[in-house]
Design a protein around this motif. Structure first.
Motif, PDB file in Angstrom:
ATOM      1  N   ASN A  53       0.830  -1.213   0.000  1.00 42.92           N
ATOM      2  CA  ASN A  53       0.000   0.000   0.000  1.00 42.92           C
ATOM      3  C   ASN A  53       0.859   1.256   0.000  1.00 42.92           C
ATOM      4  O   ASN A  53       0.340   2.346   0.012  1.00 42.92           O
ATOM      5  CB  ASN A  53      -0.904   0.020   1.234  1.00 42.92           C
ATOM      6  CG  ASN A  53      -0.106   0.068   2.514  1.00 42.92           C
ATOM      7  OD1 ASN A  53       0.956  -0.542   2.611  1.00 42.92           O
ATOM      8  ND2 ASN A  53      -0.593   0.785   3.500  1.00 42.92           N
ATOM      9  N   ALA A  79      -0.766  -4.366   5.215  1.00 42.10           N
ATOM     10  CA  ALA A  79      -0.585  -2.979   4.784  1.00 42.10           C
ATOM     11  C   ALA A  79       0.236  -2.223   5.828  1.00 42.10           C
ATOM     12  O   ALA A  79       0.029  -2.403   7.029  1.00 42.10           O
ATOM     13  CB  ALA A  79      -1.946  -2.316   4.592  1.00 42.10           C
ATOM     14  N   THR A 111      -0.038   1.047  -6.236  1.00 38.22           N
ATOM     15  CA  THR A 111      -0.581   0.345  -5.075  1.00 38.22           C
ATOM     16  C   THR A 111      -1.836  -0.452  -5.445  1.00 38.22           C
ATOM     17  O   THR A 111      -2.002  -1.577  -4.991  1.00 38.22           O
ATOM     18  CB  THR A 111      -0.917   1.324  -3.932  1.00 38.22           C
ATOM     19  OG1 THR A 111      -1.776   2.345  -4.435  1.00 38.22           O
ATOM     20  CG2 THR A 111       0.315   1.969  -3.368  1.00 38.22           C
ATOM     21  N   THR A 112      -2.700   0.133  -6.294  1.00 36.73           N
ATOM     22  CA  THR A 112      -3.902  -0.594  -6.700  1.00 36.73           C
ATOM     23  C   THR A 112      -3.507  -1.872  -7.421  1.00 36.73           C
ATOM     24  O   THR A 112      -4.039  -2.946  -7.151  1.00 36.73           O
ATOM     25  CB  THR A 112      -4.777   0.281  -7.631  1.00 36.73           C
ATOM     26  OG1 THR A 112      -5.072   1.491  -6.969  1.00 36.73           O
ATOM     27  CG2 THR A 112      -6.063  -0.426  -7.996  1.00 36.73           C
ATOM     28  N   ASN A 120      -1.506  -4.373  -4.905  1.00 37.85           N
ATOM     29  CA  ASN A 120      -2.437  -4.898  -3.899  1.00 37.85           C
ATOM     30  C   ASN A 120      -3.455  -5.835  -4.511  1.00 37.85           C
ATOM     31  O   ASN A 120      -3.804  -6.860  -3.926  1.00 37.85           O
ATOM     32  CB  ASN A 120      -3.175  -3.752  -3.211  1.00 37.85           C
ATOM     33  CG  ASN A 120      -2.375  -3.167  -2.089  1.00 37.85           C
ATOM     34  OD1 ASN A 120      -1.929  -3.890  -1.215  1.00 37.85           O
ATOM     35  ND2 ASN A 120      -2.144  -1.881  -2.129  1.00 37.85           N
ATOM     36  N   GLY A 121      -3.945  -5.441  -5.688  1.00 34.65           N
ATOM     37  CA  GLY A 121      -4.904  -6.304  -6.377  1.00 34.65           C
ATOM     38  C   GLY A 121      -4.270  -7.642  -6.714  1.00 34.65           C
ATOM     39  O   GLY A 121      -4.883  -8.705  -6.557  1.00 34.65           O
ATOM     40  N   GLU A 147      -3.976  -9.706  -3.580  1.00 34.24           N
ATOM     41  CA  GLU A 147      -5.287 -10.160  -3.139  1.00 34.24           C
ATOM     42  C   GLU A 147      -5.815 -11.288  -4.023  1.00 34.24           C
ATOM     43  O   GLU A 147      -6.316 -12.299  -3.546  1.00 34.24           O
ATOM     44  CB  GLU A 147      -6.244  -8.969  -3.140  1.00 34.24           C
ATOM     45  CG  GLU A 147      -7.608  -9.234  -2.562  1.00 34.24           C
ATOM     46  CD  GLU A 147      -7.587  -9.592  -1.090  1.00 34.24           C
ATOM     47  OE1 GLU A 147      -6.760  -9.044  -0.352  1.00 34.24           O
ATOM     48  OE2 GLU A 147      -8.400 -10.437  -0.682  1.00 34.24           O
ATOM     49  N   LEU A 190     -11.471  -8.962   5.822  1.00 33.34           N
ATOM     50  CA  LEU A 190     -11.327  -7.883   4.857  1.00 33.34           C
ATOM     51  C   LEU A 190     -10.775  -8.382   3.521  1.00 33.34           C
ATOM     52  O   LEU A 190     -10.394  -7.599   2.667  1.00 33.34           O
ATOM     53  CB  LEU A 190     -10.447  -6.769   5.429  1.00 33.34           C
ATOM     54  CG  LEU A 190     -11.080  -6.041   6.626  1.00 33.34           C
ATOM     55  CD1 LEU A 190     -10.127  -5.034   7.223  1.00 33.34           C
ATOM     56  CD2 LEU A 190     -12.374  -5.358   6.222  1.00 33.34           C
ATOM     57  N   SER A 191     -10.708  -9.697   3.344  1.00 38.32           N
ATOM     58  CA  SER A 191     -10.273 -10.222   2.052  1.00 38.32           C
ATOM     59  C   SER A 191     -11.403 -10.020   1.047  1.00 38.32           C
ATOM     60  O   SER A 191     -12.559  -9.820   1.427  1.00 38.32           O
ATOM     61  CB  SER A 191      -9.942 -11.707   2.169  1.00 38.32           C
ATOM     62  OG  SER A 191     -11.106 -12.414   2.531  1.00 38.32           O
ATOM     63  N   SER A 192     -11.068 -10.096  -0.235  1.00 41.24           N
ATOM     64  CA  SER A 192     -12.066  -9.686  -1.238  1.00 41.24           C
ATOM     65  C   SER A 192     -13.331 -10.535  -1.184  1.00 41.24           C
ATOM     66  O   SER A 192     -14.405 -10.063  -1.531  1.00 41.24           O
ATOM     67  CB  SER A 192     -11.450  -9.688  -2.630  1.00 41.24           C
ATOM     68  OG  SER A 192     -10.721 -10.861  -2.835  1.00 41.24           O
ATOM     69  N   ASN A 235      -6.913  -2.979   3.944  1.00 40.61           N
ATOM     70  CA  ASN A 235      -6.665  -3.906   2.848  1.00 40.61           C
ATOM     71  C   ASN A 235      -6.990  -3.240   1.509  1.00 40.61           C
ATOM     72  O   ASN A 235      -8.076  -3.402   0.971  1.00 40.61           O
ATOM     73  CB  ASN A 235      -7.474  -5.196   3.004  1.00 40.61           C
ATOM     74  CG  ASN A 235      -7.005  -6.253   2.018  1.00 40.61           C
ATOM     75  OD1 ASN A 235      -6.288  -5.951   1.058  1.00 40.61           O
ATOM     76  ND2 ASN A 235      -7.398  -7.487   2.234  1.00 40.61           N
ATOM     77  N   PRO A 236      -6.024  -2.460   1.014  1.00 37.13           N
ATOM     78  CA  PRO A 236      -6.288  -1.719  -0.221  1.00 37.13           C
ATOM     79  C   PRO A 236      -6.481  -2.647  -1.419  1.00 37.13           C
ATOM     80  O   PRO A 236      -6.935  -2.192  -2.471  1.00 37.13           O
ATOM     81  CB  PRO A 236      -5.043  -0.847  -0.411  1.00 37.13           C
ATOM     82  CG  PRO A 236      -4.181  -1.076   0.768  1.00 37.13           C
ATOM     83  CD  PRO A 236      -4.661  -2.267   1.520  1.00 37.13           C
ATOM     84  N   GLY A 237      -6.143  -3.920  -1.265  1.00 39.89           N
ATOM     85  CA  GLY A 237      -6.317  -4.854  -2.371  1.00 39.89           C
ATOM     86  C   GLY A 237      -7.779  -5.228  -2.570  1.00 39.89           C
ATOM     87  O   GLY A 237      -8.223  -5.475  -3.677  1.00 39.89           O
ATOM     88  N   SER A 238      -8.539  -5.287  -1.469  1.00 31.77           N
ATOM     89  CA  SER A 238      -9.941  -5.662  -1.604  1.00 31.77           C
ATOM     90  C   SER A 238     -10.861  -4.443  -1.597  1.00 31.77           C
ATOM     91  O   SER A 238     -11.899  -4.450  -2.237  1.00 31.77           O
ATOM     92  CB  SER A 238     -10.336  -6.641  -0.501  1.00 31.77           C
ATOM     93  OG  SER A 238     -10.124  -6.053   0.751  1.00 31.77           O
TER      94      SER A 238
END
Lengths: 428, 305
Positions: free
Chosen positions: A183, A239, A392-393, A396-397, A400, B162-164, B250-253
Motif C-alpha cells: 500500500n 498494509a 498500489t492498486t 495490492n490487487g 489479493e 477484509l479479504s475480497s 486492505n487496499p487490495g480488496s
C-alpha cells in the motif's frame, strides 16, 4: 546574523510607526508535520525579531496535500511555506504554484547538498524547495531473532531469500523475513529505484513531454522477486501503517524491516517493547559487491504563490532546518528522527556518531549516510498521486487475487499513459 | 428531508380563509419561520449543487488548463468501467443490505414492543447506542475487530474478514450495526402510536402474538417501514465512510474506486480531477433522486408520503 537583524529591526522600529510601513515582524505561515516541530518554531521565533513563524500542522502526507490543493484551487488559504515530499514537487511546479526561490538567494545553498537531493528540488537556476530530510534505505533486523533462528546477514537479495527460507523452516512458519507493504508507493518505488528503474523521464523545463516506463525491466525484476517471496510464504503482506503491521514488528513476526532513513525513529516509536534488539545493515544488493541505493520519502520546504512576502518566506524555508542551524538540527535529529539532507549536518559528529539505544548503542547512521550518498538521480512525474495509486492498486490487487505482479505493472503502465495523454502530455 | 421541506413550506397555505391583510401578515410570519431553513438549504445544498454542476461542465488538464467541455465529463463517466464497477457493487450491496437492515430493525421493534418488562427499555437503549457512536469511530472499531491477527474473531475463526471474498459482507455488518438501532426506533415509535384495542379484538378472534405482530402490527406501520427503507436506500447509494475508513487495512480488496462516492472523492482530492469528480457526484445525485422517487412511486399506496 541574528545580531545584525536585531540591530536592523530596532533601528527601524525606533518611533516612526506612523510612517505607514509595517514595523512589527513579518508573519510567515508554515504548514508542516515534522514531529517536535513546535520546538523548532519556538527556537526560530526566539532568535528572530524580523520574522515570526505561525505554524499549523495541516496533517501528514495526503491529508496536507488535499488541504493545500483545495486552498490553491480556491486562490486563498494556502500557507506561505509548505512542507512537501520530493515526489510531490513536480505537480506543484507544473501548476505554477511554487515560487522560484532562486530569485531570493536559494542557489547559494546548492553546495551544501549532494547532487541528487538538490536535483529533486531545482531546475537549473530555479529552486522550488529547500530539501530538509531524505529516506535512504537500509535493512533493520532483529539481532536476537537472527541468532535464535541461526540466520546470517544477507548481502544480496538472493541471500535474503535464502535466509527467508531458512527462517520459514526454523520458525515453523511463524515468522516472516519481512512484511511487504504493497500500500506504500514510496516504499515500492524506493526498491525499484535501487534496481535502476526509471519510471519517468521528465524535465520541468520542457513540461509537456514525458517518458513513461513504469513497467521497465528493473521494476519487473523487483516485483517478480517479491511476488516469489510472498507466494513462498517468506514475506507477509500486511498494509503498512496498520495495527497488524505494528503488532508484527513488535511481536517478532517480522525479523527484518526494510526502512528508510527516518525508519529508526519510526520503529522506535511503534515497537517500543523491542528496544535494544534491533540493528541496521545495508540494503541487500542485486549484484554482489555493488552499492546501489534507493530513496523512500524525503521532504522539503517550498514557498507557495500565495506567499505575501516571498522573500521572507524563502528566508524561513532556508533557515528553519538550515545547514548551520545546529540547534534546530539537534531537535530534528534527537527528537524528530529526521535524516538530514544538508552535508554539513550529515557529516557532523552529532549525527554520524550518534548512538541509538534502540539499536543497542549502534551508530546506525554509519549505514544510512553512505547509502544516502550513493543514491542515483531520479525524476518523478507531475502526477505522482495517480502514479502511486496505480502502483498500489495494481500490486495490492495482484496480492489479493494472486495474479501476476508484472502484469499489474503492465496495467499500471497503460493506465498512466492514458492518464498522461488525457492531461495533455506528449508521451514519448 | 424531503418531507420536512414540503410540510414546512406548506404550513402558511393551510391557514385557511381570513381577511386579506391578516393572511398577508401570516404569510410573512410563516416565511420568517421558514427563513432559517431556506437560508441553510440555499447555502449548503442548492449553491454547492449549482457550483458542482458548473464545475462538471468544464475540464481542466495539467498541460492545457481549463476549458468548457459541455458533457464530456459525463460521457467519460458513463464509459468509465471503474464507475460502473462501483455502481454495480453498490446496487448489489443495497439489494442484500436493505432487506437485512429493515428485517433486523423490524424484528427488534416488534420484540421490544411486545415485551412489557422493564428490560425492554434497556434493550431499546442498547440497540440504539451504536447509532450514537460516530460512524468514523464505529468503523475504526470494527476495523480492529476484523483484524486477522489481533482481532477476536479472525484469530479464532481464521477468516480474513477484509479479504475480497468477505469484505462486502463485513461492510454490511458494520452498516447494519450502525443503523439498525436507528431504524428500529423509527419503527418502534410507529408501533407505539397504534391503537391498542385492535390487538384486543385480534386476540378475541384467536390470533397469537406472532400473528398479531405479522398480520396486524406490521401492515399498520407500513408507512414507517417505507420511510426506514427509503433512508436505507439513500444511505446505501451514498456508501462512503465505511469503505474509506477501512480502505487502508486492505487496499487490495477495498479499492480506491470501491463505491462511486469513494471514487469521486479520490478523483477530486487525490488526482486533482475536480471537474470529473463533480460530474460523477452529480450523476450519483441524479441516481439517488430517481432511485428514491421510483421507490416512493412504487410504494405510494402504503407510504402516504
Amino acid at each position: 546574523m541574528t545580531a545584525l537583524t536585531l540591530a536592523a529591526c530596532s533601528s527601524s522600529s525606533d518611533g516612526d510607526s506612523d510612517a505607514g510601513t509595517p514595523s512589527g515582524p513579518v508573519t510567515v505561515k508554515v504548514w508542516a508535520w515534522y514531529p517536535s516541530f513546535q520546538k523548532v518554531v519556538d527556537l526560530y521565533n526566539s532568535t528572530h525579531t524580523d520574522i515570526k513563524i505561525e505554524w499549523t500542522n495541516a496533517g501528514a502526507g495526503q491529508d496536507e496535500y488535499t488541504k493545500l490543493q483545495t486552498a490553491l484551487k480556491a486562490g486563498k488559504g494556502a500557507p506561505d511555506v509548505v512542507m512537501l515530499e520530493f515526489q510531490e514537487l513536480p505537480t506543484y511546479q507544473l501548476t505554477k504554484h511554487l515560487v522560484d526561490m532562486g530569485k531570493y538567494g536559494a542557489n547559494d545553498l546548492k553546495s551544501q547538498y549532494v547532487d541528487w537531493a538538490w536535483k529533486q528540488v531545482s531546475q537549473g537556476d530555479k529552486v522550488y524547495a529547500i530539501p530538509v530530510d531524505a529516506g535512504p534505505m537500509a535493512m533493520l533486523y532483529r539481532e536476537d531473532l537472527f541468532k535464535q533462528y541461526g540466520l546470517s546477514i544477507p548481502k544480496t537479495w538472493d541471500e535474503y531469500k535464502q535466509q527467508a527460507e531458512k527462517l520459514k523452516t526454523a520458525s515453523a512458519g511463524k515468522a516472516f523475513m519481512t512484511d511487504f507493504g504493497g500500500n506504500d508507493g514510496g516504499f515500492m518505488t524506493g526498491l525499484t529505484w535501487q534496481a535502476g528503474s526509471k519510471p519517468y523521464t521528465y524535465d520541468t523545463s520542457n513540461p509537456s513531454t514525458i517518458g513513461i516506463a513504469v513497467n521497465d525491466e528493473p521494476a519487473k525484476k523487483v516485483m517478480t522477486y517479491w511476488e516469489g517471496m510472498v507466494a513462498g510464504g517468506l514475506a507477509d503482506t500486511k498494509a503498512y501503517g496498520t495495527t497488524d503491521f505494528y503488532n508484527g514488528l513488535g511481536s517478532g513476526k517480522y525479523v527484518t524491516y526494510l526502512a528508510a532513513g527516518w525508519g529508526p525513529g519510526y520503529l522506535a516509536s511503534v515497537a517500543k517493547t523491542t528496544a535494544g534488539k534491533w540493528r541496521a545493515a545495508p540494503l541487500p544488493q542485486w549484484t554482489a559487491g555493488a552499492n546501489d541505493q534507493g530513496d523512500w520519502g524525503g521532504s522539503s520546504f517550498a514557498v507557495t504563490d500565495q506567499a505575501k512576502n516571498p522573500e521572507a518566506a524563502t528566508k524561513v524555508a532556508m533557515e528553519i532546518y538550515g545547514a548551520t542551524n545546529t540547534a534546530a538540527w539537534k531537535i530534528g535529529i534527537d527528537e524528530a528522527y529526521l535524516f538530514p539532507t544538508a552535508t554539513p549536518v550529515l557529516e557532523s559528529d552529532a549525527f554520524l556518531k550518534k548512538k541509538y539505544d534502540f539499536f543497542g548503542g549502534q551508530t546506525v547512521n554509519d549505514v544510512f549516510v553512505p547509502a544516502y550518498k550513493a543514491i542515483a538521480p531520479f525524476s518523478w512525474s507531475p502526477f505522482n498521486s495517480y502514479n502511486f495509486n496505480q502502483l498500489t492498486t495494481g500490486i495490492n490487487g495482484a496480492i489479493e487475487k494472486k495474479t501476476s505482479w508484472t502484469a499489474a505493472l503492465d496495467t499500471a503502465q497503460a493506465n498512466v499513459t492514458q492518464y498522461a495523454t488525457q492531461q495533455g502530455f506528449k508521451v514519448q | 428531508m424531503t418531507q420536512v421541506e414540503t410540510r414546512s413550506a406548506a404550513a402558511p397555505a393551510v391557514a385557511g380563509p381570513a381577511p386579506r391583510f391578516k393572511r398577508g401578515r401570516e404569510a410573512v410570519t410563516g416565511w420568517l419561520f421558514v427563513a432559517p431553513f431556506v437560508v441553510l438549504l440555499v447555502a449548503f445544498l442548492l449553491l454547492p449543487m449549482a457550483y458542482a454542476f458548473k464545475l462538471s461542465l468544464y475540464r481542466s488538464t495539467l498541460i492545457e488548463g481549463e476549458h468548457f467541455a459541455l458533457f464530456e465529463n459525463y460521457t467519460q463517466a458513463f464509459k468509465d468501467p471503474l464507475v460502473r464497477e462501483g455502481v454495480v457493487r453498490v446496487i448489489l450491496f443495497g439489494l442484500v443490505q436493505t432487506p437485512v437492515m429493515i428485517g433486523v430493525a423490524l424484528l427488534a421493534a416488534l420484540l421490544i414492543d411486545h415485551a412489557t418488562s422493564r428490560f425492554s427499555r434497556i434493550f431499546r437503549l442498547a440497540a440504539f447506542v451504536p447509532y450514537a457512536v460516530p460512524v468514523v469511530i464505529g468503523t475504526l472499531m470494527w476495523g480492529f475487530l476484523y483484524s486477522k491477527d489481533t482481532g477476536p474473531f479472525g484469530s479464532v475463526l481464521h477468516i480474513d474478514f477484509l479479504s475480497s471474498s468477505w469484505v462486502l459482507a463485513s461492510l454490511g455488518n458494520v452498516v447494519t450495526w450502525q443503523w439498525a438501532g436507528y431504524n428500529m426506533i423509527v419503527l418502534y415509535a410507529a408501533l407505539q402510536g397504534l391503537p391498542r384495542e385492535v390487538y384486543e379484538s385480534a386476540r378475541i378472534d384467536g390470533a397469537g402474538p406472532a400473528q398479531i405482530a405479522w398480520r396486524i402490527k406490521t401492515p399498520m406501520i407500513s408507512s414507517a417501514i417505507v420511510l426506514a427503507t427509503l433512508f436505507t436506500i439513500l444511505g446505501t447509494l451514498q456508501f462512503f465512510t465505511e469503505p474509506l475508513i477501512l480502505q487502508p487495512l486492505n487496499p487490495g480488496s477495498i479499492t480506491q474506486h470501491y463505491t462511486p462516492n469513494v471514487y469521486a472523492f479520490n478523483q477530486a482530492f487525490s488526482f486533482q480531477q475536480y471537474n470529473y469528480s463533480a460530474a460523477i457526484s452529480f450523476l450519483l445525485g441524479a441516481v439517488v433522486f430517481v432511485g428514491s422517487y421510483i421507490f416512493l412511486f412504487a410504494t405510494r399506496k402504503r407510504s402516504a408520503l
